[in-house]
Scaffold this motif. Structure first.
Motif, PDB file in Angstrom:
ATOM      1  N   PRO A  85       0.847  -1.199   0.000  1.00 23.18           N
ATOM      2  CA  PRO A  85       0.000   0.000   0.000  1.00 23.18           C
ATOM      3  C   PRO A  85       0.883   1.250   0.000  1.00 23.18           C
ATOM      4  O   PRO A  85       1.758   1.387   0.847  1.00 23.18           O
ATOM      5  CB  PRO A  85      -0.769  -0.116   1.317  1.00 23.18           C
ATOM      6  N   ASN A  87       0.484   4.457   0.623  1.00 23.90           N
ATOM      7  CA  ASN A  87       0.455   5.555   1.588  1.00 23.90           C
ATOM      8  C   ASN A  87       0.815   5.144   3.012  1.00 23.90           C
ATOM      9  O   ASN A  87       0.626   5.906   3.953  1.00 23.90           O
ATOM     10  CB  ASN A  87      -0.904   6.265   1.551  1.00 23.90           C
ATOM     11  N   LEU A  88       1.348   3.946   3.169  1.00 23.42           N
ATOM     12  CA  LEU A  88       1.848   3.534   4.487  1.00 23.42           C
ATOM     13  C   LEU A  88       3.345   3.806   4.557  1.00 23.42           C
ATOM     14  O   LEU A  88       4.037   3.743   3.542  1.00 23.42           O
ATOM     15  CB  LEU A  88       1.628   2.041   4.705  1.00 23.42           C
ATOM     16  N   GLU A  92       4.985   1.647   9.651  1.00 21.46           N
ATOM     17  CA  GLU A  92       3.579   1.258   9.806  1.00 21.46           C
ATOM     18  C   GLU A  92       3.315  -0.121   9.201  1.00 21.46           C
ATOM     19  O   GLU A  92       2.575  -0.921   9.771  1.00 21.46           O
ATOM     20  CB  GLU A  92       2.663   2.285   9.139  1.00 21.46           C
TER      21      GLU A  92
ATOM     22  N   ASP B  12      -7.057   3.622   6.385  1.00 24.07           N
ATOM     23  CA  ASP B  12      -6.538   3.971   5.071  1.00 24.07           C
ATOM     24  C   ASP B  12      -7.488   4.952   4.366  1.00 24.07           C
ATOM     25  O   ASP B  12      -7.074   5.949   3.789  1.00 24.07           O
ATOM     26  CB  ASP B  12      -6.408   2.667   4.259  1.00 24.07           C
ATOM     27  N   ARG B  15      -7.867   8.502   5.861  1.00 21.85           N
ATOM     28  CA  ARG B  15      -6.780   9.406   5.509  1.00 21.85           C
ATOM     29  C   ARG B  15      -6.979  10.030   4.146  1.00 21.85           C
ATOM     30  O   ARG B  15      -6.319  10.985   3.781  1.00 21.85           O
ATOM     31  CB  ARG B  15      -5.482   8.610   5.442  1.00 21.85           C
ATOM     32  N   ASN B  69      -7.473  -0.384  -6.066  1.00 24.52           N
ATOM     33  CA  ASN B  69      -6.302   0.288  -5.494  1.00 24.52           C
ATOM     34  C   ASN B  69      -5.653  -0.497  -4.369  1.00 24.52           C
ATOM     35  O   ASN B  69      -4.502  -0.261  -4.033  1.00 24.52           O
ATOM     36  CB  ASN B  69      -6.687   1.668  -4.958  1.00 24.52           C
ATOM     37  N   SER B  70      -6.393  -1.396  -3.750  1.00 24.48           N
ATOM     38  CA  SER B  70      -5.812  -2.093  -2.607  1.00 24.48           C
ATOM     39  C   SER B  70      -5.383  -3.499  -2.979  1.00 24.48           C
ATOM     40  O   SER B  70      -5.218  -4.352  -2.126  1.00 24.48           O
ATOM     41  CB  SER B  70      -6.808  -2.133  -1.451  1.00 24.48           C
ATOM     42  N   GLU B  72      -2.551  -4.581  -3.845  1.00 26.33           N
ATOM     43  CA  GLU B  72      -1.276  -4.908  -3.196  1.00 26.33           C
ATOM     44  C   GLU B  72      -1.528  -5.342  -1.755  1.00 26.33           C
ATOM     45  O   GLU B  72      -1.015  -6.356  -1.297  1.00 26.33           O
ATOM     46  CB  GLU B  72      -0.338  -3.709  -3.180  1.00 26.33           C
ATOM     47  N   PHE B  73      -2.328  -4.540  -1.078  1.00 26.16           N
ATOM     48  CA  PHE B  73      -2.662  -4.818   0.309  1.00 26.16           C
ATOM     49  C   PHE B  73      -3.350  -6.184   0.414  1.00 26.16           C
ATOM     50  O   PHE B  73      -3.009  -7.008   1.269  1.00 26.16           O
ATOM     51  CB  PHE B  73      -3.581  -3.695   0.808  1.00 26.16           C
ATOM     52  N   LEU B  76      -0.885  -8.974  -0.055  1.00 26.49           N
ATOM     53  CA  LEU B  76      -0.069  -9.089   1.155  1.00 26.49           C
ATOM     54  C   LEU B  76      -0.832  -9.868   2.231  1.00 26.49           C
ATOM     55  O   LEU B  76      -0.286 -10.753   2.881  1.00 26.49           O
ATOM     56  CB  LEU B  76       0.243  -7.668   1.654  1.00 26.49           C
TER      57      LEU B  76
END
Lengths: 231, 261
Positions: A85, A87-88, A92, B12, B15, B69-70, B72-73, B76
């Motif tokens: 991500p 913006n981390l 973090e 997330d 922000r 957009n997430s 990647e997250f 992971l």
């Protein structure tokens, strides 16, 4: 212990893995090699349960991978492309993964070893590819787990970091862990791998030690042996 | 574990600048409509017309955008010892809750300052917020489902927008045309059934039943009232919205458990 039984995986018309079976019983470093698109990453992702095969069964430490998830507590995975991500910050991200896994970890030691201290408060989106790969390495090696799965761990690393990574892998190997690795850096394979699993056209074309490979192909070095396998 | 995933998705999004733009929009809307308008009912109706179109749209856009957009997250998380269901449910709730929070705070603050908490119309207003929240959850869920079905970002985005357009505009068109064509037949049951199939219509009916303004109920709303009566109609609409929320969630979880990443 990792066991693959008759794994077949197709993506649309393309059969990537065709009835593949192998077993890894004891610790050691196992290099999964093969030309581009031979299914190296797919095999690793099937073991992780991220890709689901059409046929066959995978067992990790006697747990069936299909429909379970907690066996992944025993695996650390280093993905091929270090994407996080954006913006981390590094700090973090490490905190988050620690929070999710809830295990003792040794990230400080690794951060120092790879020289990441000055990047800790930088956003991941602003890091270079090599630095991101270092973060990737920290995340993979910070937990003490019996199985490590490394997909192209050397991508984008400078020579100093490459040596550090080799040391890291050797230490883990000495601790009796199973390390599955894919890489195009053959010198890494030569210095680290106990066994080679060579994939070609959906099958395991060769499995054995480096010595057995050169005996089979009659070539002295790994590069030529692999070229001989491909012919 | 699901709370942990939710926490990271939520923080997330909190922000992101767009959450604040969305919140600010409702704040401005709420203040303008309440303080420049002396009739509370009218304000609620105007708000309703905006909320039933806007919340599905924002839910759709944010849902699909967050999904892509997430990636990647998500990847992971997939390699961690976490159930797939937990990952997607956590992300879905993270998006839907943060959007709902913008809605509830954005309209709630002006209403509280206006003093609606003491007025008898608090429940009209609450119904508005409840349907807005339902619509946010429903359309976020549907769009994440569409995202799971389409690896191609552009296609997924297109289908998601089409889905919103279908429920917000096209559905009513088809419905009206079919009413005209089948004019000679008894259409009560058909109409009632058709209104169940569109969450936006259901929300509108629910709010108007609560406001008890027969003139605005329209054909479907009037049928609802005739068939179920006001209070039972409210319960039916609420129950159907609940079904609409759970349905896409189940689809989403099923699809996610069969997908390659």
């Amino acid at each position: 212990m990792i066991q693959l039984q008759h794994i077949t995986k197709r993506f649309g018309q393309l059969t990537v893995l065709d009835d593949i079976s192998f077993e890894i019983e004891n610790g050691g470093t196992f290099a999964v090699l093969g030309p581009n698109g031979s299914g190296k990453t797919t095999i690793l992702k099937i073991i992780l349960g991220m890709v689901l095969p059409q046929r066959g069964e995978v067992l990790v430490q006697d747990n069936k991978v299909r429909q379970t998830w907690d066996y992944r507590k025993q695996i650390s995975y280093l993905p091929q492309i270090a994407r996080f991500p954006d913006n981390l910050t590094v700090r973090e991200l490490i905190k988050m993964i620690k929070d999710l896994r809830n295990m003792p970890s040794r990230e400080d030691e690794l951060v120092e070893m790879l020289g990441l201290q000055k990047f800790m408060d930088k956003k991941l989106g602003n890091l270079s590819g090599g630095t991101r790969q270092k973060v990737n390495i920290v995340l993979t090696f910070m937990f003490d787990v019996p199985i490590l799965i490394l997909d192209e761990p050397t991508a984008g690393l400078d020579p100093v970091s490459l040596i550090r990574l080799k040391d890291l892998i050797e230490k883990e190997k000495a601790a009796g862990k199973i390390i599955l690795i894919t890489t195009h850096i053959l010198s890494l394979v030569e210095s680290l791998a106990d066994e080679i699993i060579f994939l070609l056209e959906g099958h395991i074309h060769f499995r054995g030690s480096l010595g057995a490979l050169s005996q089979k192909t009659g070539e002295k070095d790994l590069e030529h042996s692999i070229a001989a396998l491909l012919e | 574990m699901i709370l942990k995933v939710l926490k990271y998705s939520f923080s997330d999004l909190i922000r992101s600048r767009w959450s604040y733009v969305y919140l600010a929009f409702y704040l401005v809307l709420g203040f303008v409509l309440l303080f420049l308008n002396d009739n509370l009912s009218k304000a609620v109706i105007t708000l309703m017309n905006i909320v039933v179109v806007l919340t599905p749209m924002i839910g759709t856009i944010f849902g699909i955008m967050y999904f892509y957009n997430s990636r990647e997250f998500t990847e992971l998380l997939l390699a961690q010892p976490i159930r797939r269901r937990t990952i997607f449910l956590g992300q879905y709730l993270g998006v839907a809750l943060s959007l709902s929070l913008s809605l509830v705070l954005g309209l709630g603050i002006p209403f509280t300052i206006y003093g609606i908490t003491q007025s008898s119309q608090i429940w009209d207003f609450a119904t508005l917020l409840i349907s807005g929240t339902f619509l946010t959850f429903i359309f976020t869920g549907l769009s994440i489902y569409i995202g799971l079905l389409n690896t191609n970002k552009i296609k997924g985005f297109g289908y998601a927008i089409l889905m919103w357009l279908f429920f917000a505009v096209i559905y009513d068109g088809i419905f009206l045309i079919s009413l005209v064509i089948f004019d000679d037949y008894p259409l009560d049951k058909f109409t009632l059934f058709a209104s169940f199939l569109n969450p936006i219509d259901l929300s509108r009916i629910m709010i108007l039943l609560k406001l008890d303004i027969s003139a605005l109920l329209g054909y479907t709303g009037a049928l609802f009232q005739k068939f179920f009566g006001t209070s039972q109609g409210l319960i039916v609409a609420f129950a159907m919205l609940l079904v609409w929320t759970i349905g896409p969630t189940i689809l989403m979880i099923r699809k996610s458990s069969r997908k390659d990443f």
